[in-house]
Design a protein around this motif. Sequence first.
Motif, PDB file in Angstrom:
ATOM      1  N   GLU A   5     -27.170   0.006  11.337  1.00  0.00           N
ATOM      2  CA  GLU A   5     -26.175  -0.961  11.820  1.00  0.00           C
ATOM      3  C   GLU A   5     -25.976  -0.816  13.335  1.00  0.00           C
ATOM      4  OE1 GLU A   5     -22.611  -0.371   9.614  1.00  0.00           O
ATOM      5  OE2 GLU A   5     -23.464  -1.055   7.706  1.00  0.00           O
ATOM      6  N   HIS A   6     -25.918   0.410  13.804  1.00  0.00           N
ATOM      7  CA  HIS A   6     -25.733   0.617  15.242  1.00  0.00           C
ATOM      8  C   HIS A   6     -26.936   0.123  16.029  1.00  0.00           C
ATOM      9  CE1 HIS A   6     -24.771   2.379  19.094  1.00  0.00           C
ATOM     10  NE2 HIS A   6     -25.931   3.016  19.075  1.00  0.00           N
ATOM     11  N   LEU A   7     -28.139   0.467  15.583  1.00  0.00           N
ATOM     12  CA  LEU A   7     -29.330   0.082  16.338  1.00  0.00           C
ATOM     13  C   LEU A   7     -29.560  -1.421  16.308  1.00  0.00           C
ATOM     14  CD1 LEU A   7     -31.859   2.950  15.536  1.00  0.00           C
ATOM     15  CD2 LEU A   7     -30.389   2.656  17.534  1.00  0.00           C
ATOM     16  N   VAL A   8     -29.236  -2.070  15.204  1.00  0.00           N
ATOM     17  CA  VAL A   8     -29.366  -3.533  15.143  1.00  0.00           C
ATOM     18  C   VAL A   8     -28.474  -4.172  16.198  1.00  0.00           C
ATOM     19  CG1 VAL A   8     -28.815  -5.574  13.761  1.00  0.00           C
ATOM     20  CG2 VAL A   8     -30.121  -3.708  12.748  1.00  0.00           C
ATOM     21  N   GLU A   9     -27.260  -3.651  16.355  1.00  0.00           N
ATOM     22  CA  GLU A   9     -26.344  -4.185  17.360  1.00  0.00           C
ATOM     23  C   GLU A   9     -26.789  -3.797  18.771  1.00  0.00           C
ATOM     24  OE1 GLU A   9     -21.770  -3.298  18.739  1.00  0.00           O
ATOM     25  OE2 GLU A   9     -22.147  -3.597  16.584  1.00  0.00           O
ATOM     26  N   ARG A  10     -27.166  -2.566  18.939  1.00  0.00           N
ATOM     27  CA  ARG A  10     -27.515  -2.066  20.272  1.00  0.00           C
ATOM     28  C   ARG A  10     -28.801  -2.694  20.796  1.00  0.00           C
ATOM     29  NH1 ARG A  10     -26.975   4.264  21.851  1.00  0.00           N
ATOM     30  NH2 ARG A  10     -27.871   4.226  23.948  1.00  0.00           N
ATOM     31  N   LEU A  11     -29.757  -2.947  19.912  1.00  0.00           N
ATOM     32  CA  LEU A  11     -31.054  -3.485  20.308  1.00  0.00           C
ATOM     33  C   LEU A  11     -31.192  -4.944  19.912  1.00  0.00           C
ATOM     34  CD1 LEU A  11     -33.210  -0.419  19.155  1.00  0.00           C
ATOM     35  CD2 LEU A  11     -32.214  -0.837  21.414  1.00  0.00           C
ATOM     36  N   SER A  12     -30.095  -5.666  20.001  1.00  0.00           N
ATOM     37  CA  SER A  12     -30.090  -7.070  19.568  1.00  0.00           C
ATOM     38  C   SER A  12     -31.085  -7.923  20.353  1.00  0.00           C
ATOM     39  CB  SER A  12     -28.684  -7.662  19.700  1.00  0.00           C
ATOM     40  OG  SER A  12     -28.221  -7.568  21.042  1.00  0.00           O
ATOM     41  N   GLY A  13     -31.373  -7.527  21.590  1.00  0.00           N
ATOM     42  CA  GLY A  13     -32.312  -8.298  22.395  1.00  0.00           C
ATOM     43  C   GLY A  13     -33.742  -8.213  21.912  1.00  0.00           C
ATOM     44  N   ALA A  14     -34.031  -7.295  20.989  1.00  0.00           N
ATOM     45  CA  ALA A  14     -35.402  -7.147  20.499  1.00  0.00           C
ATOM     46  C   ALA A  14     -35.818  -8.298  19.598  1.00  0.00           C
ATOM     47  CB  ALA A  14     -35.549  -5.827  19.749  1.00  0.00           C
ATOM     48  N   GLY A  15     -34.828  -9.034  19.044  1.00  0.00           N
ATOM     49  CA  GLY A  15     -35.146 -10.159  18.172  1.00  0.00           C
ATOM     50  C   GLY A  15     -34.746  -9.874  16.736  1.00  0.00           C
ATOM     51  N   GLY A  57     -34.676  -9.148  12.992  1.00  0.00           N
ATOM     52  CA  GLY A  57     -35.546  -8.466  12.044  1.00  0.00           C
ATOM     53  C   GLY A  57     -36.413  -7.371  12.628  1.00  0.00           C
ATOM     54  N   VAL A  58     -36.438  -7.213  13.950  1.00  0.00           N
ATOM     55  CA  VAL A  58     -37.323  -6.225  14.559  1.00  0.00           C
ATOM     56  C   VAL A  58     -36.899  -4.801  14.193  1.00  0.00           C
ATOM     57  CG1 VAL A  58     -38.110  -5.224  16.733  1.00  0.00           C
ATOM     58  CG2 VAL A  58     -38.036  -7.703  16.457  1.00  0.00           C
ATOM     59  N   VAL A  59     -35.610  -4.487  14.341  1.00  0.00           N
ATOM     60  CA  VAL A  59     -35.144  -3.135  14.045  1.00  0.00           C
ATOM     61  C   VAL A  59     -35.316  -2.826  12.559  1.00  0.00           C
ATOM     62  CG1 VAL A  59     -33.136  -1.602  14.025  1.00  0.00           C
ATOM     63  CG2 VAL A  59     -33.545  -3.093  15.983  1.00  0.00           C
ATOM     64  N   GLU A  60     -34.992  -3.789  11.697  1.00  0.00           N
ATOM     65  CA  GLU A  60     -35.172  -3.581  10.266  1.00  0.00           C
ATOM     66  C   GLU A  60     -36.622  -3.276   9.939  1.00  0.00           C
ATOM     67  OE1 GLU A  60     -33.437  -5.940  11.639  1.00  0.00           O
ATOM     68  OE2 GLU A  60     -31.544  -6.289  10.581  1.00  0.00           O
ATOM     69  N   GLY A  61     -37.533  -3.997  10.593  1.00  0.00           N
ATOM     70  CA  GLY A  61     -38.953  -3.760  10.362  1.00  0.00           C
ATOM     71  C   GLY A  61     -39.397  -2.382  10.805  1.00  0.00           C
ATOM     72  N   MET A  62     -38.805  -1.886  11.897  1.00  0.00           N
ATOM     73  CA  MET A  62     -39.143  -0.546  12.381  1.00  0.00           C
ATOM     74  C   MET A  62     -38.680   0.516  11.389  1.00  0.00           C
ATOM     75  SD  MET A  62     -38.237  -1.077  16.432  1.00  0.00           S
ATOM     76  CE  MET A  62     -38.594   0.620  16.891  1.00  0.00           C
ATOM     77  N   PHE A  63     -37.501   0.304  10.793  1.00  0.00           N
ATOM     78  CA  PHE A  63     -37.040   1.245   9.775  1.00  0.00           C
ATOM     79  C   PHE A  63     -37.969   1.219   8.567  1.00  0.00           C
ATOM     80  CE2 PHE A  63     -32.862   1.370  11.931  1.00  0.00           C
ATOM     81  CZ  PHE A  63     -32.571   2.715  11.799  1.00  0.00           C
ATOM     82  N   ARG A 120     -40.861   3.939  11.745  1.00  0.00           N
ATOM     83  CA  ARG A 120     -41.150   4.139  13.160  1.00  0.00           C
ATOM     84  C   ARG A 120     -39.982   4.751  13.926  1.00  0.00           C
ATOM     85  NH1 ARG A 120     -42.972  -1.515  15.306  1.00  0.00           N
ATOM     86  NH2 ARG A 120     -42.787  -0.353  17.287  1.00  0.00           N
ATOM     87  N   ILE A 121     -38.816   4.827  13.331  1.00  0.00           N
ATOM     88  CA  ILE A 121     -37.656   5.438  13.980  1.00  0.00           C
ATOM     89  C   ILE A 121     -37.466   6.820  13.380  1.00  0.00           C
ATOM     90  CG2 ILE A 121     -35.165   5.263  14.367  1.00  0.00           C
ATOM     91  CD1 ILE A 121     -35.463   2.227  14.231  1.00  0.00           C
ATOM     92  N   VAL A 122     -37.543   7.849  14.225  1.00  0.00           N
ATOM     93  CA  VAL A 122     -37.522   9.219  13.718  1.00  0.00           C
ATOM     94  C   VAL A 122     -36.391  10.015  14.350  1.00  0.00           C
ATOM     95  CG1 VAL A 122     -40.036   9.120  13.406  1.00  0.00           C
ATOM     96  CG2 VAL A 122     -39.089  10.162  15.484  1.00  0.00           C
ATOM     97  N   VAL A 134     -36.144   8.157   9.942  1.00  0.00           N
ATOM     98  CA  VAL A 134     -34.727   8.035   9.598  1.00  0.00           C
ATOM     99  C   VAL A 134     -34.582   6.906   8.591  1.00  0.00           C
ATOM    100  CG1 VAL A 134     -32.415   7.530  10.482  1.00  0.00           C
ATOM    101  CG2 VAL A 134     -34.016   8.881  11.864  1.00  0.00           C
ATOM    102  N   ALA A 135     -33.924   7.175   7.477  1.00  0.00           N
ATOM    103  CA  ALA A 135     -33.735   6.153   6.446  1.00  0.00           C
ATOM    104  C   ALA A 135     -32.811   5.056   6.953  1.00  0.00           C
ATOM    105  CB  ALA A 135     -33.163   6.788   5.183  1.00  0.00           C
ATOM    106  N   ALA A 136     -33.051   3.837   6.494  1.00  0.00           N
ATOM    107  CA  ALA A 136     -32.235   2.704   6.931  1.00  0.00           C
ATOM    108  C   ALA A 136     -30.769   2.887   6.550  1.00  0.00           C
ATOM    109  CB  ALA A 136     -32.786   1.410   6.342  1.00  0.00           C
ATOM    110  N   ASP A 137     -30.513   3.607   5.458  1.00  0.00           N
ATOM    111  CA  ASP A 137     -29.123   3.796   5.022  1.00  0.00           C
ATOM    112  C   ASP A 137     -28.562   5.147   5.452  1.00  0.00           C
ATOM    113  OD1 ASP A 137     -30.638   5.406   3.407  1.00  0.00           O
ATOM    114  OD2 ASP A 137     -29.794   4.716   1.510  1.00  0.00           O
ATOM    115  N   ALA A 138     -29.252   5.833   6.388  1.00  0.00           N
ATOM    116  CA  ALA A 138     -28.737   7.113   6.881  1.00  0.00           C
ATOM    117  C   ALA A 138     -27.381   6.896   7.536  1.00  0.00           C
ATOM    118  CB  ALA A 138     -29.714   7.730   7.871  1.00  0.00           C
ATOM    119  N   PRO A 139     -26.386   7.708   7.209  1.00  0.00           N
ATOM    120  CA  PRO A 139     -25.041   7.499   7.762  1.00  0.00           C
ATOM    121  C   PRO A 139     -25.018   7.685   9.276  1.00  0.00           C
ATOM    122  CG  PRO A 139     -25.166   9.594   6.608  1.00  0.00           C
ATOM    123  CD  PRO A 139     -26.437   8.870   6.297  1.00  0.00           C
TER     124      PRO A 139
END
Length: 334
Positions: free
Chosen positions: A36-46, A48-54, A58-60, A67-72
């Motif tokens: 949720e944080h990265l989707v908001e923070r990296l909103s300029g990426a377009g 679905g981009v952050v979701e696809g990386m999870f 690709r996000i470690v 890192v799991a998409a549902d990691a707290p």
Amino acid sequence: MRRKTRIPPSPLPQRHGVDPVRVRLPATGTWGTVREHLVERLSGAGAGVVEGMFEAGRIVGADGRPVAADAPFEPGMFVWFHRDLPDEVPVPFPLKVVHRDEHIVVADKPHFLATTPRGGHVTETALARLRRELDLPALSAAHRLDRLTAGLVLFTVRPEERGAYQTLFRDRRVRKEYEAVAPFDAGLVLPRTVRSRIVKEREVLTAREVPGEPNAVSRVELVEHRDLPGGQGGGPCGLGRYRLAPATGQTHQLRVHMTALGVPILGDPLYPEVTAPVPAGDFRRPLQLLARSLEFTDPVTGEEHRFRSGRTLAAWTSYDRWAAGSYDGPSDGQ
């Protein structure tokens, strides 16, 4: 006394000479998950981009594991990822190393090559190229030269020594000399020292002079001049070759000061007026500004250094070809 947070080493290797992106989660926030944080923070990426990386893992985290998409959401947590690299037109000019030792690398940068990754220029940068070509993954830039400006750039080999060399530039203990080709004005009294206050606002292409205490100081000297009968090609009636010595390092300082003197540097797409962007891969009329020399006392070894660029400015050596857009890069041996 506030303790400085230790930054863990990157769990990801460089890719094409480019470091992975490191993000530290803020100390406070209402996000439930890291995603949720990265989707908001990296909103300029377009979308679905952050979701696809999870989904692709690709996000470690610091342990190198995805890192799991549902990691707290965990305040202060570090995560890393490689961004998608932009399509870049290769800058077809050589990047010459003029000095290399165990502490520093000094490179003679061509026009059009950015110093460090930024925006749409990532792998086609001096830093990324040198890391690959010299096999020096820890190489860092001690200062920055505009993408459109050619000439000398100082890089540091050891991360623990970078601050010492950066301090040289911060404390103005590096003697820098530039060369420029610009119109010749017989009524302009030179040499002179130009002092003004320059401001550069984010998202604005150009810097500007404003009233107030000067923060930009440049020494301007005329080295030589020559006539161009009739103002060939719609250009100036005469050309000057100028020696420029900045005592400060404001953004676009030399370009602003030369324009203020009524002799804007040839090939400048921003001063005195912003011109239409040239197509990607158009390298025909480079800005006629060159970082000619660097002099300083090495803060690590105590050695006195004096480096000089071997490049020449095309509008001075062959104005007709430069004005016609026939520039094809530095001459052999430069």
